[in-house]
Design a protein around this motif. Sequence first.
Motif, PDB file in Angstrom:
ATOM      1  N   MET A  29       1.043  -1.231   0.029  1.00 59.04           N
ATOM      2  CA  MET A  29      -0.223  -0.012   0.167  1.00 59.04           C
ATOM      3  C   MET A  29       0.418   1.452   0.129  1.00 59.04           C
ATOM      4  O   MET A  29       1.966   1.232   0.557  1.00 59.04           O
ATOM      5  CB  MET A  29      -0.524  -0.557   1.575  1.00 59.04           C
ATOM      6  N   ILE A  30       0.281   2.464  -0.350  1.00 59.48           N
ATOM      7  CA  ILE A  30       0.725   4.203  -0.646  1.00 59.48           C
ATOM      8  C   ILE A  30      -0.140   4.739  -1.012  1.00 59.48           C
ATOM      9  O   ILE A  30      -0.897   4.664  -1.148  1.00 59.48           O
ATOM     10  CB  ILE A  30       1.821   3.824  -2.085  1.00 59.48           C
ATOM     11  N   THR A  31      -0.114   4.992   0.373  1.00 61.57           N
ATOM     12  CA  THR A  31      -0.657   6.299   0.647  1.00 61.57           C
ATOM     13  C   THR A  31      -0.230   8.044   0.227  1.00 61.57           C
ATOM     14  O   THR A  31       1.458   8.391   0.614  1.00 61.57           O
ATOM     15  CB  THR A  31      -1.054   6.924   2.333  1.00 61.57           C
ATOM     16  N   ASP A  34      -4.129  12.286   0.813  1.00 58.26           N
ATOM     17  CA  ASP A  34      -5.541  11.513   1.767  1.00 58.26           C
ATOM     18  C   ASP A  34      -5.642  10.356   0.879  1.00 58.26           C
ATOM     19  O   ASP A  34      -6.685   9.618   0.032  1.00 58.26           O
ATOM     20  CB  ASP A  34      -6.499  12.882   1.723  1.00 58.26           C
ATOM     21  N   LYS A  35      -4.956   9.603  -0.480  1.00 61.74           N
ATOM     22  CA  LYS A  35      -5.398   9.007  -1.836  1.00 61.74           C
ATOM     23  C   LYS A  35      -4.521   7.087  -1.447  1.00 61.74           C
ATOM     24  O   LYS A  35      -3.376   8.341  -0.879  1.00 61.74           O
ATOM     25  CB  LYS A  35      -5.382   9.445  -2.594  1.00 61.74           C
ATOM     26  N   ASP A  36      -5.202   6.266  -1.159  1.00 64.04           N
ATOM     27  CA  ASP A  36      -4.575   5.355  -1.535  1.00 64.04           C
ATOM     28  C   ASP A  36      -4.529   4.680  -2.566  1.00 64.04           C
ATOM     29  O   ASP A  36      -5.156   5.259  -3.601  1.00 64.04           O
ATOM     30  CB  ASP A  36      -5.315   4.194  -0.075  1.00 64.04           C
ATOM     31  N   TYR A  37      -2.994   3.609  -2.803  1.00 62.03           N
ATOM     32  CA  TYR A  37      -2.991   3.159  -3.864  1.00 62.03           C
ATOM     33  C   TYR A  37      -2.355   1.859  -3.602  1.00 62.03           C
ATOM     34  O   TYR A  37      -1.321   1.666  -3.165  1.00 62.03           O
ATOM     35  CB  TYR A  37      -1.668   3.978  -4.807  1.00 62.03           C
ATOM     36  N   GLY A  62       3.354   0.700   3.201  1.00 64.16           N
ATOM     37  CA  GLY A  62       1.847   0.030   4.231  1.00 64.16           C
ATOM     38  C   GLY A  62       1.667  -0.983   3.568  1.00 64.16           C
ATOM     39  O   GLY A  62       2.122  -2.088   2.378  1.00 64.16           O
ATOM     40  N   ALA A  63       2.167  -2.225   5.050  1.00 62.90           N
ATOM     41  CA  ALA A  63       2.449  -3.773   4.382  1.00 62.90           C
ATOM     42  C   ALA A  63       1.470  -3.970   4.164  1.00 62.90           C
ATOM     43  O   ALA A  63       0.369  -3.554   3.822  1.00 62.90           O
ATOM     44  CB  ALA A  63       2.421  -4.975   5.516  1.00 62.90           C
ATOM     45  N   GLY A 263      10.151  -0.349  -8.117  1.00 61.00           N
ATOM     46  CA  GLY A 263       9.102   0.294  -8.076  1.00 61.00           C
ATOM     47  C   GLY A 263       8.058   1.169  -7.283  1.00 61.00           C
ATOM     48  O   GLY A 263       9.420   2.047  -6.618  1.00 61.00           O
ATOM     49  N   ALA A 264       7.435   1.530  -7.070  1.00 62.06           N
ATOM     50  CA  ALA A 264       6.621   3.223  -5.898  1.00 62.06           C
ATOM     51  C   ALA A 264       7.435   2.849  -4.633  1.00 62.06           C
ATOM     52  O   ALA A 264       7.540   4.162  -3.930  1.00 62.06           O
ATOM     53  CB  ALA A 264       5.565   3.199  -5.810  1.00 62.06           C
ATOM     54  N   THR A 265       7.221   1.643  -4.388  1.00 60.25           N
ATOM     55  CA  THR A 265       7.872   1.548  -2.405  1.00 60.25           C
ATOM     56  C   THR A 265       8.826   1.722  -2.939  1.00 60.25           C
ATOM     57  O   THR A 265       9.600   2.475  -1.606  1.00 60.25           O
ATOM     58  CB  THR A 265       7.365   0.049  -1.925  1.00 60.25           C
ATOM     59  N   VAL A 266       9.862   0.831  -3.426  1.00 62.77           N
ATOM     60  CA  VAL A 266      11.754   1.439  -2.957  1.00 62.77           C
ATOM     61  C   VAL A 266      11.556   2.808  -2.913  1.00 62.77           C
ATOM     62  O   VAL A 266      12.449   2.927  -2.524  1.00 62.77           O
ATOM     63  CB  VAL A 266      11.891   0.172  -3.923  1.00 62.77           C
ATOM     64  N   ALA A 267      11.325   3.745  -4.273  1.00 66.82           N
ATOM     65  CA  ALA A 267      11.826   4.382  -4.670  1.00 66.82           C
ATOM     66  C   ALA A 267      11.476   5.574  -3.845  1.00 66.82           C
ATOM     67  O   ALA A 267      11.690   6.420  -3.455  1.00 66.82           O
ATOM     68  CB  ALA A 267      10.967   5.102  -5.954  1.00 66.82           C
ATOM     69  N   SER A 268      10.668   5.223  -2.924  1.00 60.74           N
ATOM     70  CA  SER A 268      10.012   6.222  -2.000  1.00 60.74           C
ATOM     71  C   SER A 268      10.346   6.575  -1.048  1.00 60.74           C
ATOM     72  O   SER A 268      10.368   7.512  -0.334  1.00 60.74           O
ATOM     73  CB  SER A 268       8.293   6.388  -0.921  1.00 60.74           C
ATOM     74  N   HIS A 269      11.627   5.161  -0.487  1.00 67.19           N
ATOM     75  CA  HIS A 269      12.528   5.609   0.416  1.00 67.19           C
ATOM     76  C   HIS A 269      14.377   5.770  -0.420  1.00 67.19           C
ATOM     77  O   HIS A 269      14.699   6.514   0.652  1.00 67.19           O
ATOM     78  CB  HIS A 269      12.502   4.323   1.528  1.00 67.19           C
TER      79      HIS A 269
END
Length: 282
Positions: A29-31, A34-37, A62-63, A263-269
Motif C-alpha cells: 500500500m502507498i498513501t 489522502d489517496k491510497d494506492y 504500508g504492508a 517500483g513505487a515502494t522502494v523509490a519512496s525511500h
Amino acid sequence: MNIQITADSTIDITEELKQKYDIKTIGLMITLGDKDYIDGEGISTDEIFEYIKKTKNLPKTGAVSVERYKEFFGSIANDDTAIIHFTISSEMSSCYNFAVQASKEFKNVYVVDSRCLSTAIALLAIKARRLANEGKDAQEIFNTVQLLANEGKPECSFILDNLKLLYKGGRCSAVQMFGANILRLKVHIGVHGGKMGVDSKYRGKFEECVKTYMEDILKQYPDYDDHCCFITYTTASEDVLNNAIETVKKYGNFQNIYLTTAGATVASHCGENTIGILYLQK
C-alpha cells in the motif's frame, strides 16, 4: 505438484520477467496525502517523485494486510499447486509476519523472508523457479532459498546521489546526511542481516562514482551464480545507464543482464538518482 512463485511488489521486476519466470505479485500500500494506492497498480515511480517535489512530504508505505494475503494465496493454492512466496526483509516491513499468518490457512504455502529488497528478492525468486523446473519439491526449494537469504547470498546494494529521502524516512542520521552533503559524497548503501547500512562513500561526478562502485562490488564478490544480474534504478540518465551496463559487462560474466526500474515502494525511500547492482553469490 505445480509450484507457483509469488512475491510482494518490492521485487521490482518487469512484466516481461514476471512472465518469463512465471512469478505473480501482490502490491504493498502507498498513501499520497489522502489517496491510497496499490504499488504496481495505478501509481508509478515518476508520480512518487512528483508528489514529493510538490508537497515536500514523503509517501506513506504500508504492508500487505493479512486479509489481502489470504485472498491472494486463496486464488492460487489448491491440492495440486503449492506457493512459494517472497517478501521484503522482515527487518524493513511487516509483510513477512502478515504473510506467515495468512499462510496458516493453507496447506501448501511457504513464505520466504528474503532478508533483502528490490531485485535481490527477484534473484531468490528466479532461483526458486529454476529449482522448480529441475523437479525439486516445494519444501526443498523453500529450504534452499531461505538458507541463501539467511546467509546473505543476494548481493544487494545501491549508490545514492543524496541521502535526503533516507534521512526523512529515518533510515540515516542527520550527521550522515550532513557529512555527505558537505563533502559531496555519493553513498553506497548495502543490505546485511536484513538491514540497510552505509558500506562505503565515493567522491566525484555521479556517473563516475557509479562505475567505480559497480567495479568494486564485482571485484569484492567475484564468485557468483552467472544466470543473471540486475541493474536497478529509480531515475538515471542514459549515460549513467549505458556506463553501468558496460561496467558490468567488463568486470562480470553474466548470461543475462536485466535493467529494471525500482517500483513505487522502494523509490519512496531511496529517492531519485539511485542505482544498484544485484546478483546472487555462490
